[in-house]
Each structure stands twice: as C-alpha cells, then as structure tokens.
Design an enzyme around this catalytic site. Structure first.
Site, mmCIF file in Angstrom:
data_model
loop_
_atom_site.group_PDB
_atom_site.id
_atom_site.type_symbol
_atom_site.label_atom_id
_atom_site.label_comp_id
_atom_site.label_asym_id
_atom_site.label_seq_id
_atom_site.Cartn_x
_atom_site.Cartn_y
_atom_site.Cartn_z
ATOM 1 N N CYS A 186 12.712 10.434 8.394
ATOM 2 C CA CYS A 186 12.408 9.944 9.742
ATOM 3 C C CYS A 186 13.621 10.035 10.661
ATOM 4 O O CYS A 186 13.478 10.254 11.862
ATOM 5 C CB CYS A 186 11.883 8.514 9.679
ATOM 6 S SG CYS A 186 12.974 7.362 8.832
ATOM 7 N N GLU B 133 7.753 15.308 16.472
ATOM 8 C CA GLU B 133 8.340 15.073 15.152
ATOM 9 C C GLU B 133 7.652 16.001 14.145
ATOM 10 O O GLU B 133 6.478 15.831 13.822
ATOM 11 C CB GLU B 133 8.163 13.623 14.721
ATOM 12 C CG GLU B 133 8.842 13.338 13.386
ATOM 13 C CD GLU B 133 8.695 11.896 12.927
ATOM 14 O OE1 GLU B 133 9.631 11.388 12.288
ATOM 15 O OE2 GLU B 133 7.639 11.293 13.197
ATOM 16 N N LYS C 164 0.851 -1.190 0.000
ATOM 17 C CA LYS C 164 0.000 0.000 0.000
ATOM 18 C C LYS C 164 0.881 1.231 0.000
ATOM 19 O O LYS C 164 1.506 1.571 1.009
ATOM 20 C CB LYS C 164 -0.925 0.051 1.212
ATOM 21 C CG LYS C 164 -2.045 1.114 1.031
ATOM 22 C CD LYS C 164 -2.615 1.624 2.319
ATOM 23 C CE LYS C 164 -1.888 2.807 2.864
ATOM 24 N NZ LYS C 164 -1.971 4.025 2.006
ATOM 25 N N GLU D 186 8.765 0.708 11.681
ATOM 26 C CA GLU D 186 9.788 1.764 11.677
ATOM 27 C C GLU D 186 9.011 3.053 11.751
ATOM 28 O O GLU D 186 8.440 3.510 10.762
ATOM 29 C CB GLU D 186 10.657 1.673 10.417
ATOM 30 C CG GLU D 186 11.942 2.484 10.516
ATOM 31 C CD GLU D 186 11.803 3.902 9.993
ATOM 32 O OE1 GLU D 186 11.555 4.813 10.832
ATOM 33 O OE2 GLU D 186 11.929 4.100 8.791
#
Length: 496
Positions: A301, A399, A190, A266
């Site tokens: 990330c 973040e 996906k 992750e």
C-alpha cells in the site's frame, strides 16, 4: 535461512499441512458447509478448500466474542496475564516459522526469503512488543479541587472486527490483533479471500498459547457477505480495516447504517519518491527507487509508485532504474534466488496487466511489463517503468498495486512537492537529498503519514503507520494503535 535451497523448500511445501476450517470457539466448518478453493498463484494448484462463511457464521463469531468479553476472563484480566499469553503466542509463531512462512508463500505468492526473514519474525516481534507495553500504559488523574478526584482510564471497546488484505496475510493480521487483544477486546478477524491460511493457523496457535475461548474468531469468506455483515453488525464496537479506498468507504457507510461503530481505515496509496538534484550516489538512489516499487511485486500500500526527479539528475537516474527493473529475476517464490514472485491471483494479474497496457499509451516510453515468457501461470508479471507521464494521467493517479513505476521529471523543488502531493492519497512518501536543510524543508511539505528520507519505506513497530485523505485515518503500530481499541473513561469521586 540463506543456505536453504529451492529443493529444501519444495520438500517442505510438499508436506505442508493447510488449515481449512473457520475458527469460532475452535475449528468449525461453515454452517452451510460451503467452501472456497484457495490457489497457489505460482502453480495454479488448489492448496485447500477453506470454509466459506456467511452472515450466520459472522453472527456466531460476534456472539462468541461478546460472550467472552462479558465473561471477563480476558477483558478484565491483569495486564501481565494478557502479556504472558501474547508472549507465549509469539514464541509459538517463531517455533512454527517454516510452516507459517510457507503458508503465506504458497497462498499469496510471497517470496520465501521474505516470509522467513521479515513477515513471520516481524509478526512475533509485534506480539511481543504489545505484550511488553501493557504494564507501561498509564491512566491519568485530572486536575480538580481538593474535594474531588477525577481518574481517566482506558477501557477496551468490546468486540472488534478486523478485516485485512492479501498482500501481507500474517503480518497485517498481527498488526490488528496484537493491540486490539492487548487492550482486552475480543476480535473477529476476516482474512482476505485469496490468502486465509496463515490467519487460520495463527488462531490455532493463539488457543495453544492460552487465549480464552471466544476471544479470537477467524471467519473466512467474501467481503460483500462476511465483511458487510461485520460492518453492519450492531454488536460490533469497532472495525479496523486495511484495503482499498473504495471498500473503506463502504465500511463508513455500514457504520452509519447500523450502530455508528468506530471505523479505522488504512486505505489506498499512490506514494511518490522525490529525488532532488543534489544527490551524488545515484546507484544507492536507484536501488532505493527500485526496492520502493518492486518489493513484494509492487503489492504494497505504501509502495513509492511515482518517481518525481529533478532534471539535473533525471536522465542518469532513470537509466539506472530501468536497468534494475529489467534485471529483476521474476520466478518461483520458493527459490531463494527469486527477486520478485507472482501476483497474488489471476484476477489481480489481469487487472495489473490492463493498467500496464493503459499506462503504456499514456507514457512517452514504456519499459518492461507483460507476462513473463514461459511462466507456469499469468501471475508472473515483469516490472514496468513508464517515463514521460503527465502527473494527472490516469496511470499516475490510480493505485495499481503491482510492479508499475511512473516517472515525472520536474525543474524545481516547488514543482517536485506539487507533483508529489498531487493525488488524493497521502499514505507515504520518499525523499532523497544530500542537503540536510532541504531534507527538513521538503519533508515538512510532503503530505504523507510517513516520509522516508534517504531510505525506503521506513517502518518499525515503535512508530505509527497510516495516512491522510483517501489513504484513511487512524494509525497502526506504536502505542498510538491502542487509541483505536480503547475508550477513555472518566470516574469522578466527590468527597464533599
């Protein structure tokens, strides 16, 4: 690629063919005919109306994967046969480098100089690496008595669902696909809603390379629909996910609600780069600090979004980092002269801009930030450096996934380690020091999956990538990635 001009890439982009159909046993529209427009963040123009799949499409893809797995054409094929297909696939990725590079450039706003020199070649190299590893991964023979033989083998799990983010659309897909397919699994991929195009083209190239029908499906659609369906599906044996911590938690819940499938995450990051007061080449450090946060517009990330610097070099280093941030050329990602392209979407830009505004209120001083004047869309955002930020301020704990650097000045090595480790994330860290003993000592104390010493975001297919805490668990890349997509099987022979 360096001699190619903006005009050259614009000409190619104007002729770019964009895939729009899902891939389930070949190209197909969504069962209900729905589509979603994918937009070029640099221009605001629609690139393609892509099939918008739903739960029924996801079911169809999982069924195709299970059928292919049970048929055994791929799952039980000789490792060298699988290696040959993966190698041909890698060759085709290189042959179509310009197209794949342009798809990610236009779909996600990535710089063309990055997609042509890093993302596409890197994806091909990862496919080749796992192809070459297949006849070098051995099973085990357990110690037993003379009347017994216990053999331990690695078996593919079955159907793997791979859910990937929008910041590295092609490369993140390959990070998941290469080891999962190499191990003999079927995969339902996906892609992210904002950047599905390169994944769809990748599936076409896989079929051309000889991957059997049903082994790979690509199902574009929303996370709450397609992602949740795959997460809860009783015939999916494992989920591998890269994305936010919040969504990672959902996949853990989905597994518990269904068949207790393996989930490999992750997730988020809020990485620190620690600069100790013994460094002498502050220009090199400033270059590294800037690259660590402003590469790919901060949409990484493992971006080192917190600078933790000792007082002895703080003032001089901060000044140099601010100068570099202010000098970054933000512009058209098709222009090789551009140093930072747009954020991936208007939605992401608005989120980052709101966090920039909040961060400016929490900082002693704020440099940069905001939308680039005269830019064609609000996705073009200037880098921001925030100094005098408390380590526990919300901007230092959240973040951002954008070009925002917070700066924290500390007095001692112990304080530097405490601040660096002072978030729930533990994906990556950076460390700059000229003292080898300090390098070993401090690196051991930094809680992170990867610590880059005197370099920026060190990464290679041969080394594992992943984190601890809210950054998830399991590792991408290296032979350790095969651990996620195989199960250990013991076969015990008794000769008594």
């Amino acid at each position: 690629m360096s001699n190619r001009t903006n005009e050259h890439w614009r000409d190619l982009a104007a002729k770019l063919e964009t895939p729009s159909l899902a891939w389930i046993d070949g190209p197909v529209p969504a069962l209900r005919g729905a589509t979603r427009s994918t937009v070029d963040p640099a221009t605001g123009l629609v690139l393609a109306d892509v099939a918008e799949c739903d739960a029924d499409d996801a079911d169809r893809a999982v069924a195709a994967g299970r059928r292919a797995f049970d048929a055994g054409h791929w799952s039980t094929a000789h490792p060298r046969e699988r290696a040959a297909v993966l190698t041909r696939w890698a060759d085709l990725v290189v042959e179509h480098l310009d197209q794949l590079a342009l798809l990610d450039c236009r779909d996600a706003g990535k710089r063309i100089v990055d997609t042509t020199s890093i993302d596409v070649p890197g994806s091909a190299a990862i496919l080749r690496w796992y192809a070459e590893s297949l006849d070098k991964v051995y099973g085990e023979v357990a110690p037993t008595g003379s009347a017994d033989l216990a053999v331990v083998t690695r078996e593919p799990l079955g159907v793997v669902a791979a859910v990937v983010p929008w910041n590295y659309p092609l490369e993140m897909a390959v990070w998941k696909l290469a080891p999962a397919l190499a191990a003999g699994n079927s995969v339902v991929l996906k892609p992210a809603e904002d950047s599905p195009l390169s994944a769809l083209r990748l599936a076409e190239l896989a079929a051309e390379a000889g991957l059997p029908e049903g082994v790979l499906s690509v199902v574009p659609g929303s996370g709450p629909v397609v992602g949740a369906t795959l997460g809860r599906h009783h015939d999916v044996d494992a989920v591998t996910f890269t994305g936010s911590t919040a969504v990672g938690r959902l996949f853990q819940t989905y597994a518990g609600e269904s068949n207790m499938k393996q989930v490999w995450l992750e997730a988020g990051g809020k990485s620190a780069v620690v600069v100790l007061d013994d460094v002498h080449d502050l220009d090199a450090v400033a270059d590294g600090v800037a690259a660590g946060i402003f590469t790919n517009s901060g949409q990484v990330c493992s971006a080192t979004s917190r600078l933790v610097v000792q007082q002895g070099v703080a003032e001089e280093l901060i000044g140099r980092v601010v100068e570099r941030a202010a000098a970054i050329v933000v512009g058209d990602p098709l222009d090789p002269a551009t140093q930072m392209g747009p954020l991936v979407s208007e939605r992401q830009a608005q989120r980052v801009l709101a966090l920039m505004e909040r961060g400016a209120k929490e900082a002693g001083q704020a440099f940069g930030g905001g939308v680039v004047d005269g830019a064609p869309t609000t996705c073009f955002v200037r880098p921001q450096v925030l100094t005098g930020v408390a380590p526990d301020a919300s901007i230092a704990q959240t973040e951002v996934f954008g070009p925002v650097l917070t700066v924290h000045t500390v007095g001692t090595e112990d304080e530097a380690v405490a601040v660096a480790n002072g978030t729930p994330y533990a994906l990556a860290a950076g460390l700059w020091t000229d003292d080898l003993r300090r390098a070993h000592r401090v690196a051991r104390r930094l809680r992170a999956g990867t610590v880059s010493v005197n370099c920026v975001d060190a990464l290679d297919v041969s080394t594992p990538f992943g984190g601890f805490g809210h950054s998830g668990y399991g590792r991408d890349l290296s032979l350790h990635a095969l651990d996620k997509f195989t199960g250990l099987k013991t076969t015990w022979f008794h000769y008594g």
